[in-house]
Design an enzyme around this catalytic site. Structure first.
Site, PDB file in Angstrom:
ATOM      1  N   MET A  30       0.717  -1.309   0.007  1.00 40.64           N
ATOM      2  CA  MET A  30      -0.180   0.007  -0.080  1.00 40.64           C
ATOM      3  C   MET A  30       0.953   1.249  -0.024  1.00 40.64           C
ATOM      4  O   MET A  30       0.398   2.251   0.273  1.00 40.64           O
ATOM      5  CB  MET A  30      -1.057  -0.052   1.217  1.00 40.64           C
ATOM      6  CG  MET A  30      -1.753  -1.182   1.288  1.00 40.64           C
ATOM      7  SD  MET A  30      -3.472  -0.779   1.983  1.00 40.64           S
ATOM      8  CE  MET A  30      -2.993  -0.471   3.682  1.00 40.64           C
ATOM      9  N   GLY A  31       2.257   1.052  -0.320  1.00 40.43           N
ATOM     10  CA  GLY A  31       3.165   2.141  -0.341  1.00 40.43           C
ATOM     11  C   GLY A  31       3.574   2.889   0.894  1.00 40.43           C
ATOM     12  O   GLY A  31       3.495   2.199   2.016  1.00 40.43           O
ATOM     13  N   TYR A  32       4.146   3.997   0.741  1.00 39.99           N
ATOM     14  CA  TYR A  32       4.714   4.524   2.142  1.00 39.99           C
ATOM     15  C   TYR A  32       5.807   3.837   2.502  1.00 39.99           C
ATOM     16  O   TYR A  32       5.905   3.135   3.575  1.00 39.99           O
ATOM     17  CB  TYR A  32       3.776   4.827   3.344  1.00 39.99           C
ATOM     18  CG  TYR A  32       4.264   6.349   3.697  1.00 39.99           C
ATOM     19  CD1 TYR A  32       4.139   7.526   3.123  1.00 39.99           C
ATOM     20  CD2 TYR A  32       4.694   6.206   5.211  1.00 39.99           C
ATOM     21  CE1 TYR A  32       4.467   8.621   3.761  1.00 39.99           C
ATOM     22  CE2 TYR A  32       5.631   7.312   5.777  1.00 39.99           C
ATOM     23  CZ  TYR A  32       5.257   8.738   5.196  1.00 39.99           C
ATOM     24  OH  TYR A  32       5.804   9.621   5.575  1.00 39.99           O
ATOM     25  N   LEU A  33       6.679   3.116   1.679  1.00 38.85           N
ATOM     26  CA  LEU A  33       7.489   2.133   1.748  1.00 38.85           C
ATOM     27  C   LEU A  33       8.624   2.152   2.949  1.00 38.85           C
ATOM     28  O   LEU A  33       9.157   3.456   2.980  1.00 38.85           O
ATOM     29  CB  LEU A  33       8.228   1.636   0.539  1.00 38.85           C
ATOM     30  CG  LEU A  33       7.213   1.136  -0.810  1.00 38.85           C
ATOM     31  CD1 LEU A  33       7.899   1.023  -1.872  1.00 38.85           C
ATOM     32  CD2 LEU A  33       6.136   0.301  -0.408  1.00 38.85           C
ATOM     33  N   HIS A  37       9.162  -3.361   3.620  1.00 34.08           N
ATOM     34  CA  HIS A  37       8.826  -3.550   2.300  1.00 34.08           C
ATOM     35  C   HIS A  37      10.180  -3.663   1.737  1.00 34.08           C
ATOM     36  O   HIS A  37      10.161  -4.603   0.588  1.00 34.08           O
ATOM     37  CB  HIS A  37       8.038  -2.269   1.814  1.00 34.08           C
ATOM     38  CG  HIS A  37       6.671  -1.948   2.266  1.00 34.08           C
ATOM     39  ND1 HIS A  37       6.870  -0.774   3.196  1.00 34.08           N
ATOM     40  CD2 HIS A  37       5.656  -2.584   2.421  1.00 34.08           C
ATOM     41  CE1 HIS A  37       5.645  -0.626   3.570  1.00 34.08           C
ATOM     42  NE2 HIS A  37       4.766  -1.770   3.147  1.00 34.08           N
ATOM     43  N   GLN A  61     -10.320  -2.751   1.479  1.00 36.89           N
ATOM     44  CA  GLN A  61      -9.873  -3.407   2.729  1.00 36.89           C
ATOM     45  C   GLN A  61      -9.766  -2.604   3.888  1.00 36.89           C
ATOM     46  O   GLN A  61      -9.749  -3.119   5.229  1.00 36.89           O
ATOM     47  CB  GLN A  61      -8.420  -4.154   2.528  1.00 36.89           C
ATOM     48  CG  GLN A  61      -7.315  -3.111   2.579  1.00 36.89           C
ATOM     49  CD  GLN A  61      -6.123  -3.750   1.901  1.00 36.89           C
ATOM     50  OE1 GLN A  61      -5.873  -3.909   0.835  1.00 36.89           O
ATOM     51  NE2 GLN A  61      -5.192  -3.851   2.908  1.00 36.89           N
ATOM     52  N   ASP A 150       2.354  -9.401   8.829  1.00 37.09           N
ATOM     53  CA  ASP A 150       0.699  -9.547   8.682  1.00 37.09           C
ATOM     54  C   ASP A 150       0.421 -10.769   8.586  1.00 37.09           C
ATOM     55  O   ASP A 150       0.246 -11.367   7.428  1.00 37.09           O
ATOM     56  CB  ASP A 150       0.173  -8.768   7.293  1.00 37.09           C
ATOM     57  CG  ASP A 150       0.599  -7.341   7.556  1.00 37.09           C
ATOM     58  OD1 ASP A 150      -0.333  -6.489   8.015  1.00 37.09           O
ATOM     59  OD2 ASP A 150       1.570  -6.742   7.079  1.00 37.09           O
ATOM     60  N   SER A 185       6.209  -0.328  10.379  1.00 36.84           N
ATOM     61  CA  SER A 185       5.058  -0.044   9.747  1.00 36.84           C
ATOM     62  C   SER A 185       4.608   1.118   9.092  1.00 36.84           C
ATOM     63  O   SER A 185       5.228   2.155   9.911  1.00 36.84           O
ATOM     64  CB  SER A 185       3.803  -0.526  10.898  1.00 36.84           C
ATOM     65  OG  SER A 185       2.559  -0.188  10.456  1.00 36.84           O
TER      66      SER A 185
HETATM   67  P1  AMP Z   1       1.593  -3.076   3.310  1.00 43.35           P
HETATM   68  O1  AMP Z   1       2.119  -1.955   2.606  1.00 43.35           O
HETATM   69  O2  AMP Z   1       1.296  -2.333   5.003  1.00 43.35           O
HETATM   70  O3  AMP Z   1       0.001  -3.410   2.876  1.00 43.35           O
HETATM   71  O4  AMP Z   1       2.422  -4.215   3.559  1.00 43.35           O
HETATM   72  C1  AMP Z   1       2.839  -4.680   2.042  1.00 43.35           C
HETATM   73  C2  AMP Z   1       3.673  -5.956   2.529  1.00 43.35           C
HETATM   74  O5  AMP Z   1       4.776  -5.631   3.336  1.00 43.35           O
HETATM   75  C3  AMP Z   1       2.805  -6.967   3.297  1.00 43.35           C
HETATM   76  O6  AMP Z   1       3.021  -8.262   2.986  1.00 43.35           O
HETATM   77  C4  AMP Z   1       3.510  -6.765   4.682  1.00 43.35           C
HETATM   78  O7  AMP Z   1       3.491  -7.824   5.569  1.00 43.35           O
HETATM   79  C5  AMP Z   1       5.074  -6.422   4.464  1.00 43.35           C
HETATM   80  N1  AMP Z   1       5.472  -5.889   5.540  1.00 43.35           N
HETATM   81  C6  AMP Z   1       4.805  -4.499   6.260  1.00 43.35           C
HETATM   82  N2  AMP Z   1       5.595  -4.427   7.302  1.00 43.35           N
HETATM   83  C7  AMP Z   1       6.695  -5.121   7.261  1.00 43.35           C
HETATM   84  C8  AMP Z   1       7.786  -5.469   8.408  1.00 43.35           C
HETATM   85  N3  AMP Z   1       7.914  -4.770   9.233  1.00 43.35           N
HETATM   86  N4  AMP Z   1       8.722  -6.721   7.835  1.00 43.35           N
HETATM   87  C9  AMP Z   1       8.434  -7.533   6.985  1.00 43.35           C
HETATM   88  N5  AMP Z   1       7.212  -7.247   6.121  1.00 43.35           N
HETATM   89  C10 AMP Z   1       6.507  -6.162   6.375  1.00 43.35           C
END
Ligand code: AMP
Length: 280
Positions: A30-33, A37, A61, A150, A185
């Protein structure tokens, strides 16, 4: 590295790679990497010839009272991270590209989605499964990378891929943390300075639970009680759930002796954070 907004452009790129016999890895986000990520993208780059990263804040979602409008966005920063990591393509669709005005088909799951985060977010996994299924159809990757951060989502996606015969491998990746232990996060940016300090209680409480297991404790209620007590020692923290579940079925367990997921969701102020560990 290209940034594209349409499904057609993704398909054209991927088709060209396929004609050259190249393998394709995919990292949905969902970005804001951040570095969490980044670890997924690094792994995808190491294991595939080309890597697609999607950056899409998926409205489906988010619940009606959740943070869709406030969710942080910064495509320029995301593009810099993806480029540095060696990704080939960013897919950054507008919501209208993913959901036509007459959109009415969904991917729902009867198991795995009712407990843990599904209790407070009853429509969340329908939104996740639907968008990830669509993205899998659009990108058609060989491998897709998801974080254990997650954990329920990882289990749900694995199950969906098996149920619906997607021809790809789901790769689970470890949780990347800040120096003090807080799981990285995008939502950590919501925390005030005091809340950021308080948020360390999530990982600290899980470490306390793990220490009990290391000392030979196997009773799930004893381990969850220790985690709960630790979280409750932090005045800014409010527990959503602390649970020990079977890592395959996500059903609650009484004894922690097989593959078990110990997962927590905690409000720090208004921000809901999640963390977990898995005992193999
Ligand atoms: P999101 O942008 O929050 O939807 O996350 C995208 C992907 O990055 C998902 O598969 C998350 O589980 C993974 N992700 C987010 N934070 C972490 C983290 N701290 N460590 C590993 N993977 C992560």
């Amino acid at each position: 590295m290209k940034i594209v907004e349409t499904i057609q452009e993704v398909r054209t790129e991927v088709k060209q790679w396929r004609q050259q016999g190249l393998s394709v890895g995919f990292v949905p986000t969902m970005g804001y990497l951040h570095e969490g990520h980044r670890s997924l993208i690094d792994r995808a780059v190491a294991e595939n010839d080309r890597v697609v990263v999607s950056v899409f804040v998926n409205p489906m979602q988010f619940g009606p009272a959740e943070d869709l409008a406030a969710y942080p966005r910064d495509l320029e920063h995301d593009a810099a991270i993806c480029k540095k990591a060696g990704a080939s393509l960013i897919f950054h669709p507008q919501p209208e590209e993913m959901y036509h005005s007459d959109f009415s088909s969904y991917v729902d799951m009867d198991t795995l989605t009712g407990g843990l985060c599904g209790k407070t977010r009853p429509t969340h996994f329908r939104g996740v499964c639907t968008v990830v299924a669509k993205l899998f159809h659009i990108v058609a990757p060989d491998r897709a990378y998801f974080g254990q951060k997650d954990a329920q989502q990882l289990a749900v996606i694995r199950h969906m891929v098996s149920d619906l015969n997607f021809n790809l491998e789901v790769v689970g990746c470890p949780i990347i943390r800040e120096e003090d232990g807080l799981a990285k996060s995008s939502r950590n940016t919501y925390l005030s300075e005091a809340e950021r300090k308080a948020a360390v209680i999530l990982s600290q409480s899980l470490r306390a639970g793990e220490a009990l297991l290391d000392a030979g404790e196997q009773r799930a209620d004893v381990v969850c009680r220790a985690i709960t007590d630790k979280i409750n020692s932090e005045p800014l923290a409010k527990i959503d759930y602390v649970e020990a579940v079977d890592w395959n079925t996500l059903e609650p367990v009484e004894t922690i002796d097989g593959p078990v997921l110990v997962a927590i969701a905690v409000y720090i102020g208004k921000t809901r954070l999640i963390d977990n560990f898995i005992r193999p």
